[in-house]
Design a protein around this motif. Structure first.
Motif, PDB file in Angstrom:
ATOM      1  N   LEU A   4       0.846  -1.186   0.000  1.00  0.00           N
ATOM      2  CA  LEU A   4       0.000   0.000   0.000  1.00  0.00           C
ATOM      3  C   LEU A   4       0.884   1.239   0.000  1.00  0.00           C
ATOM      4  CD1 LEU A   4      -2.834   1.339   0.366  1.00  0.00           C
ATOM      5  CD2 LEU A   4      -2.448   1.155   2.829  1.00  0.00           C
ATOM      6  N   PRO A   5       0.771   2.078  -1.051  1.00  0.00           N
ATOM      7  CA  PRO A   5       1.555   3.317  -1.059  1.00  0.00           C
ATOM      8  C   PRO A   5       1.041   4.292   0.011  1.00  0.00           C
ATOM      9  CG  PRO A   5       0.590   2.879  -3.231  1.00  0.00           C
ATOM     10  CD  PRO A   5       0.001   1.909  -2.264  1.00  0.00           C
ATOM     11  N   THR A   6       1.938   5.060   0.570  1.00  0.00           N
ATOM     12  CA  THR A   6       1.580   6.009   1.621  1.00  0.00           C
ATOM     13  C   THR A   6       0.481   6.959   1.168  1.00  0.00           C
ATOM     14  OG1 THR A   6       3.849   5.890   2.442  1.00  0.00           O
ATOM     15  CG2 THR A   6       2.522   7.731   3.214  1.00  0.00           C
ATOM     16  N   ASP A   7       0.549   7.435  -0.065  1.00  0.00           N
ATOM     17  CA  ASP A   7      -0.436   8.411  -0.533  1.00  0.00           C
ATOM     18  C   ASP A   7      -1.819   7.806  -0.782  1.00  0.00           C
ATOM     19  OD1 ASP A   7       0.433   6.997  -2.765  1.00  0.00           O
ATOM     20  OD2 ASP A   7       0.456   8.744  -4.096  1.00  0.00           O
ATOM     21  N   LEU A   8      -1.955   6.490  -0.709  1.00  0.00           N
ATOM     22  CA  LEU A   8      -3.248   5.834  -0.903  1.00  0.00           C
ATOM     23  C   LEU A   8      -3.937   5.513   0.430  1.00  0.00           C
ATOM     24  CD1 LEU A   8      -5.137   4.793  -3.136  1.00  0.00           C
ATOM     25  CD2 LEU A   8      -3.920   2.607  -3.027  1.00  0.00           C
ATOM     26  N   GLN A 165      -3.493   0.621  -7.821  1.00  0.00           N
ATOM     27  CA  GLN A 165      -2.621   1.702  -7.367  1.00  0.00           C
ATOM     28  C   GLN A 165      -1.559   1.227  -6.380  1.00  0.00           C
ATOM     29  OE1 GLN A 165      -4.897   5.431  -6.491  1.00  0.00           O
ATOM     30  NE2 GLN A 165      -6.665   4.114  -6.967  1.00  0.00           N
ATOM     31  N   PHE A 166      -1.603  -0.043  -5.995  1.00  0.00           N
ATOM     32  CA  PHE A 166      -0.598  -0.592  -5.082  1.00  0.00           C
ATOM     33  C   PHE A 166       0.722  -0.764  -5.813  1.00  0.00           C
ATOM     34  CE2 PHE A 166      -4.017  -1.125  -2.349  1.00  0.00           C
ATOM     35  CZ  PHE A 166      -3.728  -1.842  -1.197  1.00  0.00           C
ATOM     36  N   ASP A 167       1.799  -0.800  -5.057  1.00  0.00           N
ATOM     37  CA  ASP A 167       3.122  -1.065  -5.606  1.00  0.00           C
ATOM     38  C   ASP A 167       3.358  -2.569  -5.608  1.00  0.00           C
ATOM     39  OD1 ASP A 167       3.698   1.686  -5.827  1.00  0.00           O
ATOM     40  OD2 ASP A 167       4.384   1.761  -3.742  1.00  0.00           O
ATOM     41  N   GLY A 168       3.971  -3.082  -6.675  1.00  0.00           N
ATOM     42  CA  GLY A 168       4.306  -4.495  -6.732  1.00  0.00           C
ATOM     43  C   GLY A 168       3.747  -5.171  -7.963  1.00  0.00           C
ATOM     44  N   ASP A 169       3.898  -6.486  -7.999  1.00  0.00           N
ATOM     45  CA  ASP A 169       3.494  -7.303  -9.141  1.00  0.00           C
ATOM     46  C   ASP A 169       2.014  -7.672  -9.004  1.00  0.00           C
ATOM     47  OD1 ASP A 169       3.153  -9.117 -11.170  1.00  0.00           O
ATOM     48  OD2 ASP A 169       4.919 -10.320 -10.675  1.00  0.00           O
ATOM     49  N   ILE A 170       1.167  -6.792  -9.469  1.00  0.00           N
ATOM     50  CA  ILE A 170      -0.280  -6.960  -9.321  1.00  0.00           C
ATOM     51  C   ILE A 170      -0.763  -8.230 -10.007  1.00  0.00           C
ATOM     52  CG2 ILE A 170      -2.525  -5.954  -9.909  1.00  0.00           C
ATOM     53  CD1 ILE A 170      -1.167  -3.194  -9.476  1.00  0.00           C
ATOM     54  N   GLU A 171      -0.292  -8.487 -11.209  1.00  0.00           N
ATOM     55  CA  GLU A 171      -0.754  -9.677 -11.950  1.00  0.00           C
ATOM     56  C   GLU A 171      -0.477 -10.963 -11.193  1.00  0.00           C
ATOM     57  OE1 GLU A 171       0.171 -10.180 -16.071  1.00  0.00           O
ATOM     58  OE2 GLU A 171      -0.094  -8.043 -16.465  1.00  0.00           O
ATOM     59  N   THR A 172       0.727 -11.097 -10.644  1.00  0.00           N
ATOM     60  CA  THR A 172       1.081 -12.322  -9.935  1.00  0.00           C
ATOM     61  C   THR A 172       0.277 -12.478  -8.651  1.00  0.00           C
ATOM     62  OG1 THR A 172       3.313 -12.335 -10.841  1.00  0.00           O
ATOM     63  CG2 THR A 172       2.961 -13.590  -8.813  1.00  0.00           C
TER      64      THR A 172
END
Length: 179
Positions: A4-8, A165-172
């Protein structure tokens, strides 16, 4: 893993549905919508209240804590029942293990409790995506009560948009969801 990014973080301050202080009222509203659809609980205290009200969740996601403190013995004993599956999910993240275990728990023939090492706070998002339409996902809103999210296409879209909007490998991480 998704982070979770800080700005979200502000997007999670407002509840995703109506807030209840009594489990019985929440369950009455949920059962009027869809009787056979799964009930998913995210959080120890929410799970405790649903079980005490006579409707154990089909899937419960717990971490042994409330507001970052260990739950008391009465709650712990009441919620760690039935089929337990242990998963790891670091605070502020969503792991492939959690999403995968959630999908498997929804497919299980018996009620399942996912016991998270780490934190379960963000599990509402994949729970809404994984649950069939008409299901109910309930999570705790600190110092306010329990939030009921009815799984609709609109709710699924909202959760997908947030996860994008999260950081990381969303597809996986989301691959077990088949969305």
């Amino acid at each position: 893993m998704l982070t979770l990014p800080t700005d979200l973080r502000a997007a999670f301050k407002e509840p995703f549905g109506p807030v209840y202080t009594e489990a019985e009222a929440l369950l009455a509203d949920a059962s009027s919508e869809e009787t056979d659809a799964p009930l998913v609980a995210v959080g120890d205290v929410v799970t405790f209240h649903l079980r005490r009200a006579g409707r154990p969740p089909d899937v419960a996601i717990i971490d042994g804590k409330t507001k970052r403190e260990a739950v008391d013995e009465e709650i712990r004993r009441a919620i760690e029942t039935g089929r337990l599956v242990e998963v790891t999910n670091e605070p502020g993240t969503l792991s492939f293990d959690l999403v995968s275990a959630l999908v498997e728990a929804l497919d299980a023939e018996e009620p399942t409790t996912l016991l998270v090492t780490g934190e379960e706070d963000l599990a509402t998002l994949p729970a809404v995506l994984a649950a069939p339409l008409g299901s109910t996902v309930v999570y705790g809103q600190p110092d306010e009560g329990m939030v009921r999210v009815t799984v609709t296409e609109a709710a699924k879209t909202e959760m997908r948009d947030l996860l994008a909007q999260f950081d990381g490998d969303i597809e996986t991480v989301l691959s077990p969801l088949d969305t």
